[in-house]
Design a protein around this motif. Structure first.
Motif, PDB file in Angstrom:
ATOM      1  N   GLN A  56       0.803  -1.223   0.000  1.00  0.00           N
ATOM      2  CA  GLN A  56       0.000   0.000   0.000  1.00  0.00           C
ATOM      3  C   GLN A  56       0.839   1.277   0.000  1.00  0.00           C
ATOM      4  OE1 GLN A  56      -3.241  -0.087  -0.365  1.00  0.00           O
ATOM      5  NE2 GLN A  56      -3.462  -2.312  -0.126  1.00  0.00           N
ATOM      6  N   GLY A  57       2.114   1.164   0.386  1.00  0.00           N
ATOM      7  CA  GLY A  57       2.956   2.346   0.444  1.00  0.00           C
ATOM      8  C   GLY A  57       2.852   3.113   1.743  1.00  0.00           C
ATOM      9  N   ASP A  58       2.234   2.510   2.767  1.00  0.00           N
ATOM     10  CA  ASP A  58       2.097   3.185   4.064  1.00  0.00           C
ATOM     11  C   ASP A  58       3.436   3.169   4.798  1.00  0.00           C
ATOM     12  OD1 ASP A  58      -0.645   3.550   3.621  1.00  0.00           O
ATOM     13  OD2 ASP A  58      -1.097   1.559   4.432  1.00  0.00           O
ATOM     14  N   LEU A  59       3.734   4.271   5.477  1.00  0.00           N
ATOM     15  CA  LEU A  59       4.957   4.365   6.265  1.00  0.00           C
ATOM     16  C   LEU A  59       4.843   3.483   7.504  1.00  0.00           C
ATOM     17  CD1 LEU A  59       7.741   5.760   6.647  1.00  0.00           C
ATOM     18  CD2 LEU A  59       6.544   7.489   8.003  1.00  0.00           C
ATOM     19  N   ILE A  60       5.805   2.583   7.702  1.00  0.00           N
ATOM     20  CA  ILE A  60       5.808   1.696   8.859  1.00  0.00           C
ATOM     21  C   ILE A  60       6.642   2.292   9.986  1.00  0.00           C
ATOM     22  CG2 ILE A  60       6.370  -0.621   9.697  1.00  0.00           C
ATOM     23  CD1 ILE A  60       6.025  -1.610   6.838  1.00  0.00           C
ATOM     24  N   PHE A  61       7.879   2.697   9.672  1.00  0.00           N
ATOM     25  CA  PHE A  61       8.706   3.374  10.663  1.00  0.00           C
ATOM     26  C   PHE A  61       9.876   4.056   9.974  1.00  0.00           C
ATOM     27  CE2 PHE A  61      10.523  -0.971  10.636  1.00  0.00           C
ATOM     28  CZ  PHE A  61      11.865  -0.702  10.440  1.00  0.00           C
ATOM     29  N   THR A  62      10.557   4.887  10.738  1.00  0.00           N
ATOM     30  CA  THR A  62      11.797   5.531  10.280  1.00  0.00           C
ATOM     31  C   THR A  62      12.891   5.224  11.296  1.00  0.00           C
ATOM     32  OG1 THR A  62      11.353   7.609  11.439  1.00  0.00           O
ATOM     33  CG2 THR A  62      10.514   7.404   9.194  1.00  0.00           C
ATOM     34  N   TYR A  63      14.144   5.293  10.828  1.00  0.00           N
ATOM     35  CA  TYR A  63      15.252   5.070  11.754  1.00  0.00           C
ATOM     36  C   TYR A  63      16.421   5.958  11.366  1.00  0.00           C
ATOM     37  CZ  TYR A  63      18.272   2.695  15.055  1.00  0.00           C
ATOM     38  OH  TYR A  63      19.088   2.420  16.111  1.00  0.00           O
ATOM     39  N   ASN A  64      16.908   6.714  12.335  1.00  0.00           N
ATOM     40  CA  ASN A  64      18.059   7.587  12.107  1.00  0.00           C
ATOM     41  C   ASN A  64      19.356   6.809  12.264  1.00  0.00           C
ATOM     42  OD1 ASN A  64      15.818   9.534  12.928  1.00  0.00           O
ATOM     43  ND2 ASN A  64      17.421  10.941  12.255  1.00  0.00           N
ATOM     44  N   SER A  65      20.297   7.078  11.379  1.00  0.00           N
ATOM     45  CA  SER A  65      21.604   6.432  11.469  1.00  0.00           C
ATOM     46  C   SER A  65      22.237   6.721  12.816  1.00  0.00           C
ATOM     47  CB  SER A  65      22.521   6.939  10.343  1.00  0.00           C
ATOM     48  OG  SER A  65      23.847   6.519  10.539  1.00  0.00           O
ATOM     49  N   GLY A  66      22.627   5.663  13.541  1.00  0.00           N
ATOM     50  CA  GLY A  66      23.149   5.829  14.886  1.00  0.00           C
ATOM     51  C   GLY A  66      24.496   6.500  14.955  1.00  0.00           C
ATOM     52  N   ASP A  67      25.324   6.318  13.909  1.00  0.00           N
ATOM     53  CA  ASP A  67      26.659   6.917  13.948  1.00  0.00           C
ATOM     54  C   ASP A  67      26.768   8.162  13.073  1.00  0.00           C
ATOM     55  OD1 ASP A  67      26.624   5.842  11.426  1.00  0.00           O
ATOM     56  OD2 ASP A  67      28.377   4.551  11.678  1.00  0.00           O
ATOM     57  N   GLY A  68      25.643   8.592  12.483  1.00  0.00           N
ATOM     58  CA  GLY A  68      25.638   9.818  11.701  1.00  0.00           C
ATOM     59  C   GLY A  68      26.123   9.672  10.279  1.00  0.00           C
ATOM     60  N   SER A  69      26.516   8.462   9.871  1.00  0.00           N
ATOM     61  CA  SER A  69      26.967   8.256   8.495  1.00  0.00           C
ATOM     62  C   SER A  69      25.865   7.607   7.662  1.00  0.00           C
ATOM     63  CB  SER A  69      28.233   7.393   8.456  1.00  0.00           C
ATOM     64  OG  SER A  69      27.992   6.104   8.991  1.00  0.00           O
ATOM     65  N   GLY A  70      25.994   7.681   6.363  1.00  0.00           N
ATOM     66  CA  GLY A  70      24.954   7.181   5.466  1.00  0.00           C
ATOM     67  C   GLY A  70      24.898   5.667   5.407  1.00  0.00           C
ATOM     68  N   TRP A  71      23.872   5.165   4.703  1.00  0.00           N
ATOM     69  CA  TRP A  71      23.652   3.730   4.588  1.00  0.00           C
ATOM     70  C   TRP A  71      24.453   3.175   3.425  1.00  0.00           C
ATOM     71  CZ3 TRP A  71      21.361   2.636   8.918  1.00  0.00           C
ATOM     72  CH2 TRP A  71      20.478   3.573   9.493  1.00  0.00           C
ATOM     73  N   GLU A  72      25.218   2.111   3.682  1.00  0.00           N
ATOM     74  CA  GLU A  72      26.060   1.524   2.641  1.00  0.00           C
ATOM     75  C   GLU A  72      25.515   0.184   2.149  1.00  0.00           C
ATOM     76  OE1 GLU A  72      30.813   1.278   1.995  1.00  0.00           O
ATOM     77  OE2 GLU A  72      30.063   0.253   3.783  1.00  0.00           O
ATOM     78  N   GLN A  73      24.985  -0.627   3.046  1.00  0.00           N
ATOM     79  CA  GLN A  73      24.375  -1.902   2.706  1.00  0.00           C
ATOM     80  C   GLN A  73      23.071  -2.061   3.472  1.00  0.00           C
ATOM     81  OE1 GLN A  73      27.893  -4.716   3.344  1.00  0.00           O
ATOM     82  NE2 GLN A  73      26.676  -5.869   1.868  1.00  0.00           N
ATOM     83  N   VAL A  74      22.018  -2.449   2.776  1.00  0.00           N
ATOM     84  CA  VAL A  74      20.737  -2.716   3.426  1.00  0.00           C
ATOM     85  C   VAL A  74      20.206  -4.035   2.878  1.00  0.00           C
ATOM     86  CG1 VAL A  74      18.365  -1.959   3.788  1.00  0.00           C
ATOM     87  CG2 VAL A  74      20.208  -0.278   3.748  1.00  0.00           C
ATOM     88  N   TYR A  75      19.946  -4.978   3.781  1.00  0.00           N
ATOM     89  CA  TYR A  75      19.432  -6.285   3.396  1.00  0.00           C
ATOM     90  C   TYR A  75      18.164  -6.561   4.187  1.00  0.00           C
ATOM     91  CZ  TYR A  75      18.875 -11.356   3.790  1.00  0.00           C
ATOM     92  OH  TYR A  75      18.358 -12.618   3.833  1.00  0.00           O
ATOM     93  N   ILE A  76      17.118  -7.056   3.494  1.00  0.00           N
ATOM     94  CA  ILE A  76      15.841  -7.371   4.126  1.00  0.00           C
ATOM     95  C   ILE A  76      15.627  -8.875   4.037  1.00  0.00           C
ATOM     96  CG2 ILE A  76      13.366  -6.909   4.136  1.00  0.00           C
ATOM     97  CD1 ILE A  76      14.025  -4.372   2.449  1.00  0.00           C
ATOM     98  N   ASP A  77      15.481  -9.553   5.180  1.00  0.00           N
ATOM     99  CA  ASP A  77      15.320 -10.999   5.140  1.00  0.00           C
ATOM    100  C   ASP A  77      13.854 -11.383   4.932  1.00  0.00           C
ATOM    101  OD1 ASP A  77      13.998 -10.919   7.582  1.00  0.00           O
ATOM    102  OD2 ASP A  77      15.625 -11.830   8.728  1.00  0.00           O
ATOM    103  N   GLU A  78      13.573 -12.688   4.883  1.00  0.00           N
ATOM    104  CA  GLU A  78      12.227 -13.166   4.584  1.00  0.00           C
ATOM    105  C   GLU A  78      11.246 -12.870   5.706  1.00  0.00           C
ATOM    106  OE1 GLU A  78      13.165 -17.759   6.079  1.00  0.00           O
ATOM    107  OE2 GLU A  78      12.688 -17.331   3.978  1.00  0.00           O
ATOM    108  N   ASN A  79      11.742 -12.540   6.895  1.00  0.00           N
ATOM    109  CA  ASN A  79      10.878 -12.181   8.022  1.00  0.00           C
ATOM    110  C   ASN A  79      10.753 -10.672   8.192  1.00  0.00           C
ATOM    111  OD1 ASN A  79      10.437 -14.925   8.846  1.00  0.00           O
ATOM    112  ND2 ASN A  79      12.520 -14.918   9.689  1.00  0.00           N
ATOM    113  N   ASP A  80      11.215  -9.929   7.185  1.00  0.00           N
ATOM    114  CA  ASP A  80      11.150  -8.460   7.167  1.00  0.00           C
ATOM    115  C   ASP A  80      12.026  -7.806   8.228  1.00  0.00           C
ATOM    116  OD1 ASP A  80       9.421  -8.531   5.025  1.00  0.00           O
ATOM    117  OD2 ASP A  80       7.619  -8.412   6.253  1.00  0.00           O
ATOM    118  N   THR A  81      13.014  -8.529   8.716  1.00  0.00           N
ATOM    119  CA  THR A  81      14.035  -7.892   9.549  1.00  0.00           C
ATOM    120  C   THR A  81      15.020  -7.201   8.627  1.00  0.00           C
ATOM    121  OG1 THR A  81      13.835  -9.541  11.301  1.00  0.00           O
ATOM    122  CG2 THR A  81      15.859  -8.257  11.246  1.00  0.00           C
ATOM    123  N   ILE A  82      15.378  -5.972   8.980  1.00  0.00           N
ATOM    124  CA  ILE A  82      16.267  -5.160   8.150  1.00  0.00           C
ATOM    125  C   ILE A  82      17.649  -5.127   8.782  1.00  0.00           C
ATOM    126  CG2 ILE A  82      16.658  -2.857   7.173  1.00  0.00           C
ATOM    127  CD1 ILE A  82      13.579  -2.430   7.562  1.00  0.00           C
TER     128      ILE A  82
END
Length: 402
Positions: A362-388
């Protein structure tokens, strides 16, 4: 009587202190689940991470000093010292790691290291269905087996080698006797030269991509070139369209190829070279195809600018029709990471790098998360249980769940 008052005051102060602690703890929990996201676990503070590789055994984590296998709960199943990893790859269910001091090693599922070769390499290793491992050092290529024994070698390379589903190896060479000419070579699984074709259209941006079963794709994104050659050297099909400008190439789980042209057009080609989709999301919706797109489960995700410091994410069908649109804050080029049920968008905001997570249906926003160390995202993997599993450029890894 005075002593009783003192005791009463002490009790009141203690209760007040407990109330403050409870408030602080509640505040901390709110931050912990900021935007509806739960931080399951994190790692990398003591040993900054270089790469993560998902596998059936767990998550392989390559750190600055150690290599580890971590389960979904964040428990370290094992960890072995391997400092200064320069190259790594996870191929055919096998983790390969290289450092200048230790050479190339295969890492077993139980954490054992098997030394393969001390040959130098300055490119990540690759492998094919027959477990032949290709090692490139500058213009030299060596093919070794799982015992580390060299099967064959080649020289004069000017491109990374690729291996098709039948074990044929393809690469561009510039022979010393023909320094002005570039050739596309094909080596059989046994190491013999099948053919060598002069390729006058070669440029430094020309790349190779192995076909799933047999053959190779030759593509040049800035030049608009896309060809498919068989393992016999014949052109199967040609989808070269330089007049459409530069494009980005994406392959989906069906091995369809998507060309996102910077001028706004999208072409979808199947393995037979048939054009099965063509649309222009830039003209229709205002998408910006210079932003990193993504494709998953038959849905095409593109982003576009949506006013000052805002970006829109579009989910499209293969015919270009709009499934949904979501607008979020973001002042820099977003990166899209698509999974089965959720989609992540990494973007820079005035509050730092943020990961937006939306429902893919549906495109609904589920959540947001700020980078903990202040640097950008380099690798993002989503498993079959929707853990990021989100790794930052600073070497931190965060396991997130909505």
């Amino acid at each position: 009587m005075g002593k009783g008052k003192m005791q009463g005051n002490t009790v009141v102060k203690a209760m007040a202190a407990i109330a403050v602690l409870i408030f602080i703890s509640a505040l901390a929990l709110t931050v912990y689940r900021s935007g509806g996201a739960a931080l399951n676990w994190q790692m990398g503070a003591d040993d900054p991470l270089k790469k993560i590789y998902p596998s059936d055994d767990g998550l392989y984590v390559v750190g600055t000093s150690n290599i580890s296998l971590v389960d979904a709960a964040g428990k370290t199943l094992w960890s072995i010292p391997f400092p200064n990893t320069a190259q790594s790859a996870y191929i055919n269910g096998r983790l390969l790691v290289y450092s200048q001091s230790s050479g190339l090693n295969a890492v077993g599922a139980d954490g054992t290291l098997k030394a393969l070769t001390r040959q130098s390499m300055n490119y990540p290793p690759t492998a094919g269905p027959d477990d032949t491992i290709l090692i490139r050092s500058y213009d030299l290529l060596s093919a070794i087996d799982l015992s580390g024994r060299e099967q064959w070698n080649a020289s004069g390379l000017v491109s990374d080698p690729v291996m098709d589903g039948n074990g044929n190896v393809y690469f561009f060479t510039r022979p010393p006797e023909h320094m002005v000419d570039v050739y596309l070579d094909c080596i059989s699984p046994g190491g013999s030269l099948r053919w060598s074709i002069q390729y006058p259209g070669y440029d430094s941006t020309t790349k190779l991509k192995a076909a799933r079963d047999d053959g190779v794709y030759v593509y040049d994104e800035p030049g608009g070139v896309l060809d498919c050659l068989s393992s016999y050297g014949n052109v199967r099909w040609d989808h070269t369209m330089p007049y459409l400008g530069q494009y980005s190439l994406v392959e989906d789980e069906h091995h369809w190829l998507y060309m996102f042209y910077m001028f706004g057009t999208v072409h979808v080609v199947n393995e037979q070279g048939t054009l099965i989709g063509k649309f222009n999301p830039a003209m229709t919706y205002g998408a910006n195809l210079s932003y990193m797109p993504s494709v998953c489960n038959g849905t095409i995700y593109v982003a576009g600018d949506s006013g000052k410091n805002a970006t829109a994410l579009y989910a499209l069908s293969i015919d270009g029709s709009l499934k949904w649109k979501h607008t979020f804050n973001g002042s820099a080029s977003p990166a899209i990471y698509a999974g089965k049920d959720i989609v992540c968008i990494g973007a820079d905001t005035k509050n730092g790098p943020v990961l937006y997570v939306v429902d893919s249906l549906q495109g609904d926003l589920i959540f947001t998360y700020n980078s903990g160390d202040g640097s950008g995202w380099e690798q993002v993997y989503i498993d079959e249980n929707d853990t990021i599993y989100a790794k930052t450029c600073g070497g931190m890894l965060y396991a997130l769940k909505g």
